[in-house]
Design a protein around this motif. Structure first.
Motif, PDB file in Angstrom:
ATOM      1  N   CYS A  97       0.824  -1.148   0.080  1.00  0.00           N
ATOM      2  CA  CYS A  97      -0.105   0.068   0.037  1.00  0.00           C
ATOM      3  C   CYS A  97       0.825   1.369   0.015  1.00  0.00           C
ATOM      4  O   CYS A  97       0.404   2.493  -0.218  1.00  0.00           O
ATOM      5  N   LEU A  98       2.159   1.302   0.209  1.00  0.00           N
ATOM      6  CA  LEU A  98       2.934   2.367   0.288  1.00  0.00           C
ATOM      7  C   LEU A  98       3.067   2.920  -1.173  1.00  0.00           C
ATOM      8  O   LEU A  98       3.153   2.127  -1.983  1.00  0.00           O
ATOM      9  N   PRO A  99       3.150   4.282  -1.406  1.00  0.00           N
ATOM     10  CA  PRO A  99       3.235   4.796  -2.611  1.00  0.00           C
ATOM     11  C   PRO A  99       4.980   4.689  -2.944  1.00  0.00           C
ATOM     12  O   PRO A  99       5.700   4.901  -2.282  1.00  0.00           O
ATOM     13  N   LEU A 100       4.931   3.896  -4.269  1.00  0.00           N
ATOM     14  CA  LEU A 100       6.230   3.791  -4.872  1.00  0.00           C
ATOM     15  C   LEU A 100       6.698   4.705  -5.651  1.00  0.00           C
ATOM     16  O   LEU A 100       5.721   5.306  -6.335  1.00  0.00           O
ATOM     17  N   PRO A 101       7.844   5.349  -5.636  1.00  0.00           N
ATOM     18  CA  PRO A 101       8.638   6.276  -6.382  1.00  0.00           C
ATOM     19  C   PRO A 101       8.405   6.540  -7.600  1.00  0.00           C
ATOM     20  O   PRO A 101       8.465   7.296  -8.408  1.00  0.00           O
ATOM     21  N   SER A 102       8.733   5.176  -8.234  1.00  0.00           N
ATOM     22  CA  SER A 102       8.795   5.028  -9.528  1.00  0.00           C
ATOM     23  C   SER A 102       8.112   3.813 -10.235  1.00  0.00           C
ATOM     24  O   SER A 102       7.871   2.779  -9.339  1.00  0.00           O
ATOM     25  N   ASN A 103       7.844   3.748 -11.554  1.00  0.00           N
ATOM     26  CA  ASN A 103       7.265   2.633 -11.949  1.00  0.00           C
ATOM     27  C   ASN A 103       8.128   1.171 -12.067  1.00  0.00           C
ATOM     28  O   ASN A 103       7.902   0.128 -11.959  1.00  0.00           O
ATOM     29  N   ALA A 104       9.381   1.646 -11.948  1.00  0.00           N
ATOM     30  CA  ALA A 104      10.530   0.655 -12.010  1.00  0.00           C
ATOM     31  C   ALA A 104      10.622  -0.159 -10.822  1.00  0.00           C
ATOM     32  O   ALA A 104      10.843  -1.257 -10.749  1.00  0.00           O
ATOM     33  N   ILE A 105      10.639   0.714  -9.682  1.00  0.00           N
ATOM     34  CA  ILE A 105      10.284  -0.046  -8.268  1.00  0.00           C
ATOM     35  C   ILE A 105       9.155  -1.045  -8.401  1.00  0.00           C
ATOM     36  O   ILE A 105       9.121  -2.015  -7.843  1.00  0.00           O
ATOM     37  N   ARG A 106       7.909  -0.391  -8.720  1.00  0.00           N
ATOM     38  CA  ARG A 106       6.756  -1.124  -8.995  1.00  0.00           C
ATOM     39  C   ARG A 106       6.877  -2.641  -9.386  1.00  0.00           C
ATOM     40  O   ARG A 106       6.657  -3.377  -9.437  1.00  0.00           O
ATOM     41  N   GLY A 107       7.710  -2.430 -10.953  1.00  0.00           N
ATOM     42  CA  GLY A 107       7.901  -3.327 -11.449  1.00  0.00           C
ATOM     43  C   GLY A 107       8.687  -4.368 -10.932  1.00  0.00           C
ATOM     44  O   GLY A 107       8.489  -5.767 -11.209  1.00  0.00           O
TER      45      GLY A 107
ATOM     46  N   THR B 260      -0.293  -0.300 -16.957  1.00  0.00           N
ATOM     47  CA  THR B 260      -0.964   1.100 -17.491  1.00  0.00           C
ATOM     48  C   THR B 260       0.038   2.333 -17.480  1.00  0.00           C
ATOM     49  O   THR B 260       0.126   2.855 -18.466  1.00  0.00           O
ATOM     50  N   ARG B 261       0.707   2.383 -16.611  1.00  0.00           N
ATOM     51  CA  ARG B 261       1.835   3.412 -16.403  1.00  0.00           C
ATOM     52  C   ARG B 261       3.004   2.884 -17.576  1.00  0.00           C
ATOM     53  O   ARG B 261       3.459   4.124 -18.150  1.00  0.00           O
ATOM     54  N   LYS B 262       3.390   1.930 -18.094  1.00  0.00           N
ATOM     55  CA  LYS B 262       4.350   1.507 -18.898  1.00  0.00           C
ATOM     56  C   LYS B 262       3.701   1.968 -20.149  1.00  0.00           C
ATOM     57  O   LYS B 262       4.323   2.570 -21.226  1.00  0.00           O
ATOM     58  N   GLU B 263       2.359   1.509 -20.327  1.00  0.00           N
ATOM     59  CA  GLU B 263       1.790   1.959 -21.650  1.00  0.00           C
ATOM     60  C   GLU B 263       1.911   3.446 -21.802  1.00  0.00           C
ATOM     61  O   GLU B 263       1.904   3.875 -23.108  1.00  0.00           O
ATOM     62  N   LEU B 264       1.301   3.985 -21.001  1.00  0.00           N
ATOM     63  CA  LEU B 264       1.294   5.545 -21.159  1.00  0.00           C
ATOM     64  C   LEU B 264       2.784   6.103 -21.245  1.00  0.00           C
ATOM     65  O   LEU B 264       2.570   7.064 -22.035  1.00  0.00           O
ATOM     66  N   LYS B 265       3.742   5.445 -20.694  1.00  0.00           N
ATOM     67  CA  LYS B 265       5.180   6.198 -21.105  1.00  0.00           C
ATOM     68  C   LYS B 265       5.369   5.968 -22.480  1.00  0.00           C
ATOM     69  O   LYS B 265       5.995   6.783 -22.869  1.00  0.00           O
ATOM     70  N   GLU B 266       5.121   4.724 -22.947  1.00  0.00           N
ATOM     71  CA  GLU B 266       5.470   4.315 -24.395  1.00  0.00           C
ATOM     72  C   GLU B 266       4.582   5.484 -25.309  1.00  0.00           C
ATOM     73  O   GLU B 266       5.350   5.896 -26.419  1.00  0.00           O
TER      74      GLU B 266
END
Length: 145
Positions: free
Chosen positions: A24-34, A129-135
């Motif tokens: 539940c903690l907010p993650l700073p980047s999508n790389a960490i989430r990945g 979704t964030r990965k697609e948005l970045k692309e």
């Protein structure tokens, strides 16, 4: 022996609570989430981990149902008239309290397991979704140039 089982269940509950809080903690980047998602996927891919998780869930379910059954039996015996004395009544109330505690531990354990599963699915969807948005943004910036 029975106390060891319930201490283990309480420990598993504590671990699940920590995992839910970490997810539940907010993650700073999508790389960490990945990284988190890929770590869970790779761990879940191991057959031993799957068997362990399903075994713990099965044991947890059985203990939850047993605690509920015992609570029902103790409440029914409490309603029946008897004259066993104060010690028998205190012992019955003690067993009722212990089984209610056990039902809460196992019930929360099962509930958190479902919550953790759903949170991981939402985290995976957010990552994709964030990965697609970045692309899409990168593609649009190339078209704009």
């Amino acid at each position: 022996m029975a106390t060891l089982v319930w201490i283990t269940m309480a420990g598993i509950l504590a671990v699940e609570m920590i995992l839910v809080l970490l997810v539940c903690l907010p993650l700073p980047s999508n790389a960490i989430r990945g990284f988190v998602i890929n770590s869970v996927r790779s761990a879940w891919g191991d057959q031993r981990v799957r068997k362990l998780v399903f075994g713990v869930l099965l044991l947890n379910t059985v203990l939850f149902l047993d605690a509920l059954r015992t609570i029902d039996q103790l409440e029914q015996s409490e309603d029946a008239p008897h004259s066993h004395g104060m010690h028998a009544e205190l012992y019955t109330k003690l067993r009722l309290f212990q089984n209610q505690r056990n039902a809460y531990i196992t019930g929360f354990n099962l509930f958190l397991c479902l919550i953790l599963y759903r949170l991981m699915e939402l985290l995976r969807q957010l990552h994709d979704t964030r990965k697609e948005l970045k692309e899409i943004k990168a593609e649009e910036s190339k078209k704009a140039q």
